[in-house]
Design an enzyme around this catalytic site. Structure first.
Site: not given
Ligand code: SPD
Length: 279
Positions: A159, A86, A106, A62, A137, A156
């Site tokens: 994958d 997170d 998010e 981070h 979204d 952030d």
């Protein structure tokens, strides 16, 4: 005796963590979310069987996603974070007193709720009045957003496989660029050049097609399998090796990893990466 939790890479390599306890496990509308307590890495967030972040090494990820961009962008009043449920990235963004507003997009509210409950040491800035969290979204958000509305954008995501893969499309990067002020900076996690060289190179090519300044940088994140991880700094002006000294000094003091020397060092690339990128 606990159970071993493994993340598998390419069906031939595994990273295993010895788990003491499962603290959270649920299927959201988007993905499977788990938080386990491990012997070696503390509490770990896992999405669709991929390790996302751990109490043990999250600062390495981070701090390095955030501070190279926020110490070099001319202005950092308005910051956009996409993903990062997170809370670790927005925590680092909001350590900068010059940030007036941080919007976090998010898609999955369950990631944030699970993290708030089980990873309170990572998301320590949820109550900051400058933070605006929206559960929508990101693809829709960037398509509809006005041009030049952010000074810094941080990506952030997970994958580039499964539902998160669209956040690595060139069209998505192009929308992000459009939302960025002309002298703004975007930084993103860009996968492992060791374990996912093809993805890493593909990301660099897409970014180079859009930005005049594209600079990958490397650092260790032991949780992510191969250890060596990459992020990429992008802009159309400026360059990444000229942080604003006062802004940087104010952040170095409270950082576990980030400092003046590291900022310069992480942009030095090993030969295998230079050659892959024809640098
Ligand atoms: N291989 C896992 C890559 C995950 C990158 N994002 C992690 C999110 C941490 N905030």
């Amino acid at each position: 005796m606990g159970l071993w939790y493994d993340e598998t890479f390419h069906d031939h390599t595994r990273l295993g963590l010895l788990s003491k306890e499962t603290l959270f496990s649920a299927q959201s509308p988007y993905q499977k979310i788990e938080v386990i307590d491990t012997v070696g890495f503390g509490r770990v967030l896992i999405i669709d069987n991929v390790f996302m972040t751990s109490e043990y090494d999250e600062f390495l990820y981070h701090e390095m996603l955030t501070h190279p961009a926020l110490t070099t962008a001319p202005s950092i009043e308005r910051v956009l974070v996409i993903g990062g449920g997170d809370g670790g990235t927005v925590r680092e963004v909001l350590r900068h007193p010059d940030v007036k507003e941080c919007v976090m997009i998010e898609i999955d509210e369950m990631v944030v709720e699970a993290s708030k409950q089980h990873l309170p040491g990572i998301g320590t800035a949820w109550d900051d009045p400058r933070l605006d969290v929206r559960f929508i979204d990101a693809i829709d958000y960037v398509k509809k957003s006005t041009d030049a509305s952010y000074d810094v954008i941080l990506l952030d995501g997970t994958d580039p496989v499964g539902p998160g893969a669209v956040l690595f499309d060139e069209s998505f990067y192009a929308d992000c660029k459009r939302m960025l002020n002309p002298d703004g900076v975007m930084a993103l996690q860009s996968e492992s050049p060791l374990l996912m060289m093809d993805m890493f190179v593909d990301i660099q090519h897409k970014l180079r097609a859009l930005f005049s300044e594209v600079h990958p940088y490397l650092g260790p994140v032991p949780l992510y399998g191969a250890g060596t991880w990459s992020w990429t700094w992008c802009s159309n002006t400026g360059e990444p090796l000229r942080p604003i000294p006062e802004r940087q000094a104010s952040i170095v003091e409270g950082s576990k990893a980030y400092n003046e020397d590291l900022h310069q060092a992480v942009f030095a690339l090993p030969n295998y990466v230079k050659r892959a990128l024809k640098l």
